[in-house]
Motif scaffolding. Structure first.
Motif, mmCIF file in Angstrom:
data_model
loop_
_atom_site.group_PDB
_atom_site.id
_atom_site.type_symbol
_atom_site.label_atom_id
_atom_site.label_comp_id
_atom_site.label_asym_id
_atom_site.label_seq_id
_atom_site.Cartn_x
_atom_site.Cartn_y
_atom_site.Cartn_z
ATOM 1 N N GLU A 1 41.156 10.104 27.479
ATOM 2 C CA GLU A 1 40.582 8.991 27.836
ATOM 3 C C GLU A 1 39.729 9.471 29.618
ATOM 4 O O GLU A 1 38.750 9.128 29.530
ATOM 5 C CB GLU A 1 41.527 7.643 28.461
ATOM 6 C CG GLU A 1 41.300 6.683 27.201
ATOM 7 C CD GLU A 1 41.976 5.429 27.396
ATOM 8 O OE1 GLU A 1 42.349 4.349 27.050
ATOM 9 O OE2 GLU A 1 41.474 4.924 28.974
ATOM 10 N N VAL B 1 37.058 11.907 27.979
ATOM 11 C CA VAL B 1 35.152 10.927 27.569
ATOM 12 C C VAL B 1 35.003 10.246 28.178
ATOM 13 O O VAL B 1 34.117 10.196 28.704
ATOM 14 C CB VAL B 1 36.036 10.101 26.550
ATOM 15 C CG1 VAL B 1 34.713 8.819 26.014
ATOM 16 C CG2 VAL B 1 37.162 10.609 25.482
ATOM 17 N N ARG C 1 34.932 -0.494 29.612
ATOM 18 C CA ARG C 1 35.707 -0.709 28.436
ATOM 19 C C ARG C 1 35.523 -2.478 27.634
ATOM 20 O O ARG C 1 35.861 -3.834 28.200
ATOM 21 C CB ARG C 1 37.612 -1.110 28.569
ATOM 22 C CG ARG C 1 38.710 0.126 29.419
ATOM 23 C CD ARG C 1 39.892 -0.134 29.706
ATOM 24 N NE ARG C 1 40.647 0.870 29.773
ATOM 25 C CZ ARG C 1 41.110 1.838 29.554
ATOM 26 N NH1 ARG C 1 40.422 1.811 28.452
ATOM 27 N NH2 ARG C 1 41.411 2.660 30.407
ATOM 28 N N SER D 1 34.060 -3.816 22.518
ATOM 29 C CA SER D 1 34.193 -3.082 21.354
ATOM 30 C C SER D 1 35.073 -1.885 21.371
ATOM 31 O O SER D 1 35.877 -1.493 20.127
ATOM 32 C CB SER D 1 33.278 -1.832 21.528
ATOM 33 O OG SER D 1 33.101 -0.310 22.618
ATOM 34 N N HIS E 1 36.120 0.884 23.162
ATOM 35 C CA HIS E 1 35.676 2.207 23.500
ATOM 36 C C HIS E 1 35.989 2.449 24.281
ATOM 37 O O HIS E 1 35.012 2.199 24.927
ATOM 38 C CB HIS E 1 34.843 3.255 21.935
ATOM 39 C CG HIS E 1 34.978 2.951 20.704
ATOM 40 N ND1 HIS E 1 36.292 3.030 20.079
ATOM 41 C CD2 HIS E 1 34.335 1.857 19.780
ATOM 42 C CE1 HIS E 1 36.034 2.730 18.787
ATOM 43 N NE2 HIS E 1 34.780 2.424 18.974
ATOM 44 N N ARG F 1 34.727 3.977 27.892
ATOM 45 C CA ARG F 1 33.569 4.934 28.701
ATOM 46 C C ARG F 1 33.706 5.022 29.570
ATOM 47 O O ARG F 1 34.227 4.545 30.449
ATOM 48 C CB ARG F 1 31.915 3.857 27.572
ATOM 49 C CG ARG F 1 32.007 3.149 26.648
ATOM 50 C CD ARG F 1 31.687 4.323 25.547
ATOM 51 N NE ARG F 1 31.233 5.334 26.190
ATOM 52 C CZ ARG F 1 29.570 5.124 25.289
ATOM 53 N NH1 ARG F 1 29.468 4.005 24.119
ATOM 54 N NH2 ARG F 1 28.997 6.642 25.386
ATOM 55 N N GLU G 1 38.602 12.945 21.061
ATOM 56 C CA GLU G 1 37.895 11.160 20.617
ATOM 57 C C GLU G 1 39.188 11.727 19.181
ATOM 58 O O GLU G 1 39.802 9.689 19.294
ATOM 59 C CB GLU G 1 36.546 10.868 20.837
ATOM 60 C CG GLU G 1 36.018 10.611 21.994
ATOM 61 C CD GLU G 1 34.114 10.898 21.285
ATOM 62 O OE1 GLU G 1 33.650 9.641 21.812
ATOM 63 O OE2 GLU G 1 33.862 11.406 20.416
ATOM 64 N N ILE H 1 42.835 10.016 20.192
ATOM 65 C CA ILE H 1 42.927 8.237 20.915
ATOM 66 C C ILE H 1 42.872 7.893 19.465
ATOM 67 O O ILE H 1 42.867 6.945 18.963
ATOM 68 C CB ILE H 1 41.271 8.782 21.768
ATOM 69 C CG1 ILE H 1 41.311 9.061 22.938
ATOM 70 C CG2 ILE H 1 41.187 6.886 21.917
ATOM 71 C CD1 ILE H 1 40.283 8.917 23.489
ATOM 72 N N GLU H 2 41.721 8.244 18.907
ATOM 73 C CA GLU H 2 41.837 7.913 17.311
ATOM 74 C C GLU H 2 42.616 7.799 16.443
ATOM 75 O O GLU H 2 43.319 7.019 15.669
ATOM 76 C CB GLU H 2 40.273 7.893 16.398
ATOM 77 C CG GLU H 2 40.079 7.411 14.949
ATOM 78 C CD GLU H 2 39.606 8.230 14.120
ATOM 79 O OE1 GLU H 2 38.898 7.746 12.992
ATOM 80 O OE2 GLU H 2 38.317 8.291 14.627
ATOM 81 N N GLN I 1 45.405 5.167 18.061
ATOM 82 C CA GLN I 1 45.252 3.927 18.100
ATOM 83 C C GLN I 1 45.388 3.434 16.446
ATOM 84 O O GLN I 1 46.133 2.685 16.194
ATOM 85 C CB GLN I 1 43.876 3.492 17.981
ATOM 86 C CG GLN I 1 43.536 3.131 19.854
ATOM 87 C CD GLN I 1 41.907 3.293 19.872
ATOM 88 O OE1 GLN I 1 40.675 3.853 18.673
ATOM 89 N NE2 GLN I 1 41.134 2.862 20.610
#
Length: 449
Positions: free
Chosen positions: A171, A174, A206, A209, A211, A213, A420, A423-424, A427
């Motif tokens: 995180e 990103v 946050r 969506s 994701h 940022r 990313e 992170i995906e 999740q």
């Protein structure tokens, strides 16, 4: 500012840009930045909303009010004007893939009934600056007077969180990538150089969506960087642990985007050493941290801090020994953060192939990369050069800032892509675990009954 007893919140009047419609009111009940100094910008920030809450209802937090005192005479550092220009340049663009501070209203606070701009002249207009070096401000001449400051208020969106609220190293990467995307776009589209990259000026956003940022804020120290590539300002700005060497040395050399990228490298090193959030935080009082060389970036004179940074970034081996070896080994994905720091340093420092860009240092070439990005679902496309000749990046690099900045952003994009994917994957793993956790809770509940 007025406290409204019936709805248990404050009302603050914020100037509109032209002043014709009078001030707009923001209702707030939370202060997120508290001013703790008598002099300086005395910045305070409040969370609130333009919408007045009804009695007993909860106040929304959808805007931020920044209340500060900026130099009245410095036309090069007008944050309100910068935010207006950013809004004009970026608003409505479809290819914007980052968050940036959106100005809603703002201006200079005026004092009724005269309508004069609120400033500090009546408070300490004739007061002399005195320091521990004597009444001359350290210059050897007559003591200077405190500069005049104007009271300004700005209302902005979106609302972000402090950087220390990131949940993981992926995180963090990103968020930093988004912040530097914003930095590069604002420099390219608006000709505005930020000049104060630090842990306090990068926020986590946050959106709905889901994701995460990142967003770059606080353009109080920014300046225009228009015209010639050599046409930049040279005054000292920033926070010592994150200030570039050129900045610390108060060098007459040009300040460029590379000074901000150098500051980002220091941010990464600082967080990698001391922790990225409360769960991973290491304190300087811990005995294991007493001998870390990165502590030198905080203490001592600016000249001494600059000298230490030169030494620590001088070569790949020096950087590993003095800085990377001090990263917190308990930090999950620490190697990914170390790899990013190593490649950013190499891109900033290690150059070859340009006769005007030669350094005085040599280093043996590493046989293997510090981190293999294929382990994180991304391949190393060798978008930067591991070079034999080192340039002194602190004076000779200014003329190459555009090329080097693009390479630096490419390195950050590469690591953010790997982050990313992590992170995906995390999740997806959590989603797969949720049904089993629900069944387990139900079974435990039946057993308890």
């Amino acid at each position: 500012m007025t406290y409204l007893e019936d709805i248990k919140c404050w009302k603050i009047e914020c100037p509109t840009e032209d002043g014709g419609d009078g001030p707009r009111c923001v209702y707030f009940d939370k202060m997120i930045v508290i001013a703790d100094r008598l002099f300086g910008r005395h910045t305070r920030c409040f969370l609130g909303s333009f919408k007045r809450p009804t009695e007993g209802s909860k106040l929304r937090h959808d805007v931020v009010v920044k209340d500060s005192w900026s130099h009245a005479t410095d036309k090069h550092c007008d944050e309100i004007e910068f935010l207006r220009k950013i809004r004009r340049a970026l608003s409505g663009k479809e290819d914007i893939d980052f968050e940036y501070p959106r100005l809603l209203c703002g201006g200079r606070v005026k004092v009724p009934p005269t309508g004069d701009v609120d400033n500090t002249d009546y408070l300490y207009g004739g007061l002399l600056i005195t320091t521990t070096t004597g009444n001359d401000g350290g210059s050897g001449g007559p003591a200077p007077k405190w500069p005049s400051r104007e009271h300004r208020r700005i209302v902005m969106q979106p609302v972000g969180e402090p950087l220390w609220l990131v949940e993981s190293v992926p995180e963090l990467i990103v968020v930093l990538r988004d912040a530097m995307r914003c930095h590069s776009a604002i420099l390219s589209e608006c000709g505005i150089l930020h000049r104060d990259i630090s842990t306090n000026n990068i926020l986590v956003v946050r959106p709905e969506s889901g994701h995460v940022r990142g967003m770059l804020i606080d353009f109080d120290c920014a300046t225009y960087n228009e015209g010639s590539e050599d046409e930049t300002r040279t005054e000292m700005t920033g926070t010592p642990p994150f200030m570039s060497v050129l900045n610390l040395e108060d060098s007459p050399g040009n300040r460029t985007a590379l000074d901000d990228w150098e500051s980002l490298l220091y941010v990464i090193c600082w967080l990698g050493t001391y922790g990225i959030n409360e769960q991973t935080q290491r304190r300087e009082t811990d005995s294991e941290l007493e001998h870390l060389t990165i502590r030198r970036w905080r203490y001592g004179s600016f000249a001494k801090i600059a000298s230490d940074k030169r030494s620590h970034l001088n070569s790949e081996e020096a950087f590993e020994t003095n800085i990377l070896d001090g990263f917190n080994p308990a930090l999950k994905h620490c190697r990914l953060l170390m790899g990013l720091a190593s490649e950013l340093r190499a891109t900033l420092i290690d150059r070859e192939g340009d006769p005007d860009c030669k350094g005085s240092f040599k280093r043996p070439k590493r046989s293997e990369p510090l981190v293999d990005l294929e382990l994180y679902g991304s391949s190393d496309d060798d978008s930067y050069s591991r070079n034999k000749d080192l340039v002194d990046p602190f004076e000779q690099r200014a003329k190459h800032w555009k090329t080097i900045s693009a390479e630096l952003l490419g390195v950050l994009e590469k690591y953010a892509g790997a982050a990313e994917k992590l992170i995906e994957a995390q999740q997806q793993q959590e989603q797969q675990q949720q049904p089993w956790q629900g069944r387990l809770r139900r079974r435990r509940g039946r057993g308890a009954r």
